[in-house]
Design an enzyme around this catalytic site. Structure first.
Site, PDB file in Angstrom:
ATOM      1  N   PHE A 186      40.066  37.541  37.131  1.00 36.86           N
ATOM      2  CA  PHE A 186      40.165  38.919  36.660  1.00 36.86           C
ATOM      3  C   PHE A 186      40.904  38.916  35.332  1.00 36.86           C
ATOM      4  O   PHE A 186      42.009  38.388  35.227  1.00 36.86           O
ATOM      5  CB  PHE A 186      40.910  39.817  37.661  1.00 36.86           C
TER       6      PHE A 186
ATOM      7  N   ASP B 242      45.836  33.046  30.926  1.00 38.86           N
ATOM      8  CA  ASP B 242      46.072  34.466  31.181  1.00 38.86           C
ATOM      9  C   ASP B 242      47.268  34.570  32.125  1.00 38.86           C
ATOM     10  O   ASP B 242      47.146  34.347  33.329  1.00 38.86           O
ATOM     11  CB  ASP B 242      44.823  35.110  31.792  1.00 38.86           C
TER      12      ASP B 242
ATOM     13  N   LYS C  19      51.648  43.564  31.865  1.00 37.61           N
ATOM     14  CA  LYS C  19      52.304  43.959  33.120  1.00 37.61           C
ATOM     15  C   LYS C  19      53.823  44.096  33.034  1.00 37.61           C
ATOM     16  O   LYS C  19      54.317  45.039  32.459  1.00 37.61           O
ATOM     17  CB  LYS C  19      51.897  43.002  34.239  1.00 37.61           C
TER      18      LYS C  19
HETATM   19  C1  LIG Z   1      45.416  38.116  35.259  1.00 36.40           C
HETATM   20  C2  LIG Z   1      45.149  39.486  34.715  1.00 36.40           C
HETATM   21  N1  LIG Z   1      44.645  39.606  33.477  1.00 36.40           N
HETATM   22  C3  LIG Z   1      44.397  40.802  32.931  1.00 36.40           C
HETATM   23  C4  LIG Z   1      44.630  41.968  33.636  1.00 36.40           C
HETATM   24  C5  LIG Z   1      44.334  43.289  33.004  1.00 36.40           C
HETATM   25  O1  LIG Z   1      45.507  43.931  32.658  1.00 36.40           O
HETATM   26  P1  LIG Z   1      45.488  45.494  32.263  1.00 36.40           P
HETATM   27  O2  LIG Z   1      45.195  46.238  33.513  1.00 36.40           O
HETATM   28  O3  LIG Z   1      46.865  45.731  31.726  1.00 36.40           O
HETATM   29  O4  LIG Z   1      44.428  45.659  31.241  1.00 36.40           O
HETATM   30  C6  LIG Z   1      45.164  41.889  34.928  1.00 36.40           C
HETATM   31  C7  LIG Z   1      45.415  43.097  35.705  1.00 36.40           C
HETATM   32  O5  LIG Z   1      45.538  43.093  36.901  1.00 36.40           O
HETATM   33  C8  LIG Z   1      45.426  40.609  35.487  1.00 36.40           C
HETATM   34  O6  LIG Z   1      45.912  40.482  36.719  1.00 36.40           O
END
Ligand SMILES: Cc1ncc(COP(=O)(O)O)c(C=O)c1O
Length: 384
Positions: free
Chosen positions: A132, A217, A245
């Site tokens: 994700f 990520d 986050k």
């Molecule tokens: C690993 C990871 N990358 C990216 C995101 C996306 O973040 P945002 O919701 O701040 O766009 C999330 C959100 O849960 C995530 O867990």
């Protein structure tokens, strides 16, 4: 307003993309939150990893208030102090080179993809199955779940997916047009999937050999696995790291950090709110608090205690199939649908979530102590 009124107005005036739990959260203190009726909940989800320094953190609140009176946002046409303080801090902690500031995890990943294409002159990005990375078009293309993607196709072309925790699959997917590989050091939304030890180091080695970039990520995994960045467990440096986050304890921020020598040209990328003084002051105060209180170390210590307690519970409860996680990034896999149990936890005053149909996830503030872990285990014991 009363809870029922708020819930009614939400349905009337807010696009119905979220399935919300039936409580209206009003305020938070430390690792507890309170609903509009004054009911207290132990928060073991922390705004989905957005409150590492705890709710209502005085030091973060004071920094925000002070900055709000001084300057909120003046755009990136000018130099501002909080932005460079934060960038220097993150570069020193990460061992990388330079930061780009934006406002969310998805935006941080978009930045990473643009930078990878710009640097390499190639277009293909290899992502992982069940990954994700966010909901914007590029981040969505890198995300795995078809349900999230299918209604919005065509997405950004050039993304391929390979099984997570499988180095050979990455190797096979690399071709002459490959710019980068993106991976979460621990997959969050997939249900807290911890890869084999050495996986990230092997990924880095392949990327180096093949002259492509490794993007880690760390939007969900930073701060809470026992190291500031989860990649630091493997003594490697990714080429690009994305963050969001919890970095500003709940104030929106996204950050793309790239290794030395990797940079955009003037005008390549921009964000009106990116690096605004308020978000950067909140992030600076959050990181200072985390370092001062040794919360990264606490995440490891309390995380080990929590995982041990969950494993003890597993011995008693046949419904728990598996306990997974590292530090305070934890899930339990049930052999039944998890939703009713998540609802029961909420009724009993414990906030957790159903990260998959069968997995319950825990991403509490890093300030929790054994006492709160015991309280959580007690509720889980009753509910399961
Ligand atoms: C690993 C990871 N990358 C990216 C995101 C996306 O973040 P945002 O919701 O701040 O766009 C999330 C959100 O849960 C995530 O867990």
């Amino acid at each position: 307003m009363k809870s029922e009124q708020i819930i009614g107005l939400e349905e009337k005036y807010i696009m119905q993309t979220y399935t919300r739990f039936p409580i209206v959260v009003d305020k938070g203190i430390g690792c507890y939150v309170f609903d509009k009726n004054g009911k207290k909940y132990l928060d073991f989800l922390g705004g989905i990893a957005c409150n590492p320094a705890g709710h209502g953190n005085k030091e973060v609140a004071n920094a925000i208030a002070k900055q709000a009176e001084k300057l909120l946002n003046i755009s990136n046409l000018y130099y501002t102090e909080q932005q460079v303080i934060l960038a220097e801090k993150l570069v020193k902690i990460s061992g990388l080179g330079k930061c780009f500031f934006c406002n969310s995890g998805a935006e941080a990943n978009e930045t990473a993809f643009k930078l990878a294409r710009k640097i390499t002159g190639k277009t293909k990005i290899i992502a992982m199955e069940h990954a994700f990375h966010g909901r914007t078009f590029g981040a969505l293309a890198a995300t795995w779940k078809m349900k999230y993607k299918q209604p919005f196709e065509p997405l950004v072309p050039g993304f391929a997916h390979v099984p997570y925790n499988n180095i050979d699959a990455v190797y096979s997917a690399i071709d002459l047009n490959t710019a980068a590989v993106i991976a979460e050091p621990i997959q969050g939304e997939a249900g807290i999937i911890v890869p084999d030890k050495g996986y990230l180091a092997k990924l880095k080695k392949i990327c180096e050999e093949q002259k492509i970039l490794l993007i880690a990520d760390e939007v969900q995994s930073s701060l809470r696995t026992g190291k500031f960045f989860a990649y630091q467990h493997e003594n490697i440096k990714p080429d690009i790291v994305t963050l969001a986050k919890g970095i500003a304890n709940g104030v929106p921020i996204g950050i793309c950090i790239a290794n030395k020598g990797l940079d955009f040209d003037k005008g390549n990328h921009a964000s009106t709110f990116g690096g605004n003084s308020l978000a950067c002051a909140a992030a600076n105060a959050t990181i200072d608090f985390i370092l001062k209180k040794k919360l990264v170390e606490n995440a490891e210590k309390i995380g080990n205690y929590f995982i041990k307690k969950l494993n003890e519970l597993k011995e008693k409860k046949a419904i728990i199939k598996e306990v997974r996680g590292k530090g305070l990034m934890v899930a339990i896999e049930l052999n039944k649908e998890v939703n009713p149990y998540v609802d029961k936890c909420l009724e009993k005053g414990l906030i957790v979530n159903n990260v998959t149909d069968t997995a319950m996830r825990f991403l509490p503030p890093l300030t929790i102590k054994e006492k709160e872990v015991d309280e959580c285990i007690e509720i889980l014991d009753e509910v399961l």
